[in-house]
Design a protein around this motif. Sequence first.
Motif, PDB file in Angstrom:
ATOM      1  N   PRO A  82      40.591  37.707  30.069  1.00 39.05           N
ATOM      2  CA  PRO A  82      39.838  38.596  29.174  1.00 39.05           C
ATOM      3  C   PRO A  82      38.486  38.956  29.791  1.00 39.05           C
ATOM      4  O   PRO A  82      37.802  38.096  30.329  1.00 39.05           O
ATOM      5  CB  PRO A  82      39.627  37.763  27.913  1.00 39.05           C
ATOM      6  N   LEU A  83      38.147  40.210  29.721  1.00 41.24           N
ATOM      7  CA  LEU A  83      36.869  40.687  30.251  1.00 41.24           C
ATOM      8  C   LEU A  83      36.074  41.326  29.120  1.00 41.24           C
ATOM      9  O   LEU A  83      36.634  41.988  28.253  1.00 41.24           O
ATOM     10  CB  LEU A  83      37.092  41.707  31.369  1.00 41.24           C
ATOM     11  N   ASP A  84      34.775  41.110  29.141  1.00 39.03           N
ATOM     12  CA  ASP A  84      33.904  41.722  28.142  1.00 39.03           C
ATOM     13  C   ASP A  84      33.510  43.114  28.602  1.00 39.03           C
ATOM     14  O   ASP A  84      33.407  43.372  29.805  1.00 39.03           O
ATOM     15  CB  ASP A  84      32.640  40.888  27.940  1.00 39.03           C
ATOM     16  N   GLY A  85      33.281  43.992  27.662  1.00 41.11           N
ATOM     17  CA  GLY A  85      32.878  45.339  28.007  1.00 41.11           C
ATOM     18  C   GLY A  85      32.382  46.096  26.799  1.00 41.11           C
ATOM     19  O   GLY A  85      32.371  45.585  25.686  1.00 41.11           O
ATOM     20  N   TRP A  86      31.971  47.324  27.058  1.00 35.84           N
ATOM     21  CA  TRP A  86      31.495  48.204  25.998  1.00 35.84           C
ATOM     22  C   TRP A  86      31.692  49.626  26.466  1.00 35.84           C
ATOM     23  O   TRP A  86      31.962  49.884  27.631  1.00 35.84           O
ATOM     24  CB  TRP A  86      30.012  47.925  25.705  1.00 35.84           C
ATOM     25  N   TYR A  87      31.550  50.556  25.577  1.00 35.34           N
ATOM     26  CA  TYR A  87      31.707  51.965  25.896  1.00 35.34           C
ATOM     27  C   TYR A  87      30.773  52.365  27.035  1.00 35.34           C
ATOM     28  O   TYR A  87      29.601  52.022  27.020  1.00 35.34           O
ATOM     29  CB  TYR A  87      31.382  52.834  24.676  1.00 35.34           C
ATOM     30  N   ASP A  88      31.292  53.101  27.995  1.00 27.81           N
ATOM     31  CA  ASP A  88      30.444  53.521  29.116  1.00 27.81           C
ATOM     32  C   ASP A  88      30.136  55.011  29.099  1.00 27.81           C
ATOM     33  O   ASP A  88      29.436  55.508  29.960  1.00 27.81           O
ATOM     34  CB  ASP A  88      31.081  53.145  30.446  1.00 27.81           C
ATOM     35  N   VAL A 139      29.587  43.841  33.130  1.00 25.40           N
ATOM     36  CA  VAL A 139      30.234  43.799  34.443  1.00 25.40           C
ATOM     37  C   VAL A 139      29.507  42.829  35.372  1.00 25.40           C
ATOM     38  O   VAL A 139      30.114  41.943  35.973  1.00 25.40           O
ATOM     39  CB  VAL A 139      30.311  45.206  35.077  1.00 25.40           C
ATOM     40  N   GLU A 140      28.179  42.988  35.489  1.00 26.77           N
ATOM     41  CA  GLU A 140      27.414  42.237  36.483  1.00 26.77           C
ATOM     42  C   GLU A 140      27.088  40.807  36.070  1.00 26.77           C
ATOM     43  O   GLU A 140      27.065  39.913  36.910  1.00 26.77           O
ATOM     44  CB  GLU A 140      26.104  42.980  36.790  1.00 26.77           C
ATOM     45  N   HIS A 141      26.829  40.585  34.782  1.00 32.06           N
ATOM     46  CA  HIS A 141      26.328  39.278  34.355  1.00 32.06           C
ATOM     47  C   HIS A 141      27.348  38.431  33.607  1.00 32.06           C
ATOM     48  O   HIS A 141      27.090  37.244  33.370  1.00 32.06           O
ATOM     49  CB  HIS A 141      25.074  39.448  33.497  1.00 32.06           C
ATOM     50  N   VAL A 142      28.472  39.006  33.244  1.00 26.97           N
ATOM     51  CA  VAL A 142      29.494  38.240  32.531  1.00 26.97           C
ATOM     52  C   VAL A 142      30.796  38.221  33.338  1.00 26.97           C
ATOM     53  O   VAL A 142      31.285  37.162  33.727  1.00 26.97           O
ATOM     54  CB  VAL A 142      29.747  38.813  31.115  1.00 26.97           C
ATOM     55  N   ASN A 143      31.357  39.391  33.610  1.00 30.34           N
ATOM     56  CA  ASN A 143      32.668  39.457  34.243  1.00 30.34           C
ATOM     57  C   ASN A 143      32.656  39.066  35.715  1.00 30.34           C
ATOM     58  O   ASN A 143      33.514  38.313  36.161  1.00 30.34           O
ATOM     59  CB  ASN A 143      33.265  40.855  34.074  1.00 30.34           C
ATOM     60  N   ALA A 144      31.706  39.591  36.495  1.00 36.03           N
ATOM     61  CA  ALA A 144      31.676  39.288  37.929  1.00 36.03           C
ATOM     62  C   ALA A 144      31.513  37.788  38.179  1.00 36.03           C
ATOM     63  O   ALA A 144      32.271  37.215  38.975  1.00 36.03           O
ATOM     64  CB  ALA A 144      30.593  40.097  38.634  1.00 36.03           C
ATOM     65  N   PRO A 145      30.563  37.097  37.516  1.00 30.82           N
ATOM     66  CA  PRO A 145      30.471  35.655  37.729  1.00 30.82           C
ATOM     67  C   PRO A 145      31.737  34.904  37.303  1.00 30.82           C
ATOM     68  O   PRO A 145      32.153  33.958  37.967  1.00 30.82           O
ATOM     69  CB  PRO A 145      29.275  35.229  36.870  1.00 30.82           C
ATOM     70  N   LEU A 146      32.350  35.339  36.217  1.00 39.16           N
ATOM     71  CA  LEU A 146      33.593  34.715  35.765  1.00 39.16           C
ATOM     72  C   LEU A 146      34.683  34.853  36.830  1.00 39.16           C
ATOM     73  O   LEU A 146      35.359  33.882  37.186  1.00 39.16           O
ATOM     74  CB  LEU A 146      34.061  35.360  34.457  1.00 39.16           C
ATOM     75  N   LEU A 147      34.845  36.061  37.352  1.00 44.34           N
ATOM     76  CA  LEU A 147      35.874  36.292  38.364  1.00 44.34           C
ATOM     77  C   LEU A 147      35.552  35.577  39.669  1.00 44.34           C
ATOM     78  O   LEU A 147      36.460  35.038  40.325  1.00 44.34           O
ATOM     79  CB  LEU A 147      36.055  37.793  38.601  1.00 44.34           C
ATOM     80  N   ASP A 148      34.280  35.535  40.049  1.00 44.58           N
ATOM     81  CA  ASP A 148      33.890  34.803  41.261  1.00 44.58           C
ATOM     82  C   ASP A 148      34.229  33.325  41.124  1.00 44.58           C
ATOM     83  O   ASP A 148      34.800  32.723  42.032  1.00 44.58           O
ATOM     84  CB  ASP A 148      32.397  34.963  41.540  1.00 44.58           C
ATOM     85  N   GLU A 149      33.865  32.743  39.992  1.00 44.16           N
ATOM     86  CA  GLU A 149      34.143  31.323  39.759  1.00 44.16           C
ATOM     87  C   GLU A 149      35.651  31.067  39.738  1.00 44.16           C
ATOM     88  O   GLU A 149      36.137  30.106  40.338  1.00 44.16           O
ATOM     89  CB  GLU A 149      33.509  30.886  38.436  1.00 44.16           C
ATOM     90  N   LEU A 150      36.374  31.933  39.071  1.00 44.00           N
ATOM     91  CA  LEU A 150      37.824  31.755  38.971  1.00 44.00           C
ATOM     92  C   LEU A 150      38.497  31.833  40.337  1.00 44.00           C
ATOM     93  O   LEU A 150      39.315  30.986  40.678  1.00 44.00           O
ATOM     94  CB  LEU A 150      38.420  32.814  38.036  1.00 44.00           C
ATOM     95  N   THR A 151      38.149  32.836  41.132  1.00 46.92           N
ATOM     96  CA  THR A 151      38.836  33.027  42.419  1.00 46.92           C
ATOM     97  C   THR A 151      38.434  31.975  43.452  1.00 46.92           C
ATOM     98  O   THR A 151      39.083  31.875  44.497  1.00 46.92           O
ATOM     99  CB  THR A 151      38.587  34.443  42.984  1.00 46.92           C
ATOM    100  N   GLN A 152      37.402  31.191  43.176  1.00 49.98           N
ATOM    101  CA  GLN A 152      37.026  30.084  44.055  1.00 49.98           C
ATOM    102  C   GLN A 152      37.658  28.763  43.617  1.00 49.98           C
ATOM    103  O   GLN A 152      37.563  27.768  44.328  1.00 49.98           O
ATOM    104  CB  GLN A 152      35.496  29.928  44.094  1.00 49.98           C
TER     105      GLN A 152
END
Length: 167
Positions: A82-88, A139-152
């Motif tokens: 699950p990824l967090d987001g909002w209208y862009d 994207v930068e402060h929630v999802n990217a760190p989550l994905l970085d941590e997960l893929t490591q």
Amino acid sequence: QQQQQGQQQQQQGQQQQQQGQQALQDDHASDNSHYPPVQSSFEKLQVLTQLCHEEGVHTGPLLLQPKATSSTAAALPLWIIPLDGWYDGTLSFDESLCQDFGKWPWVDFIKCQWGAAYPAGAKGTLDYRLPLGLTEHFVEHVNAPLLDELTQSPEWHRSQPQQQQVM
């Protein structure tokens, strides 16, 4: 006449903001919650995530491993992330093209309070009502760190299909 319409639109915007603040306060007023009142939509997300965790609802990455049977022997593991987001704003449109748009605004733009760091776009622009910078925040402060941590993680690496060497 245009000035009068502009004043009416400004009044409608102020009324919507007041309705949003009142709705946020009404959400706090329920007596059936053991959670403290929240002041922003960020806090509300935290409380909701905590409640989900307490109830056993997955809100983070989850690896689904299929059980090997004769029909699924070749099935690969599946990650649900699950990824967090909002209208862009990419699907925004000129509201003046829609009759009475101000009479049926999305609740998202009334009840959500993202704070002064994410002001709404200027009236008359396609970003009107969109909290500027909020998508980038997720994207930068929630999802990217989550994905970085997960893929490591070792779990991620174990779940990846093994490359076969062809000689």
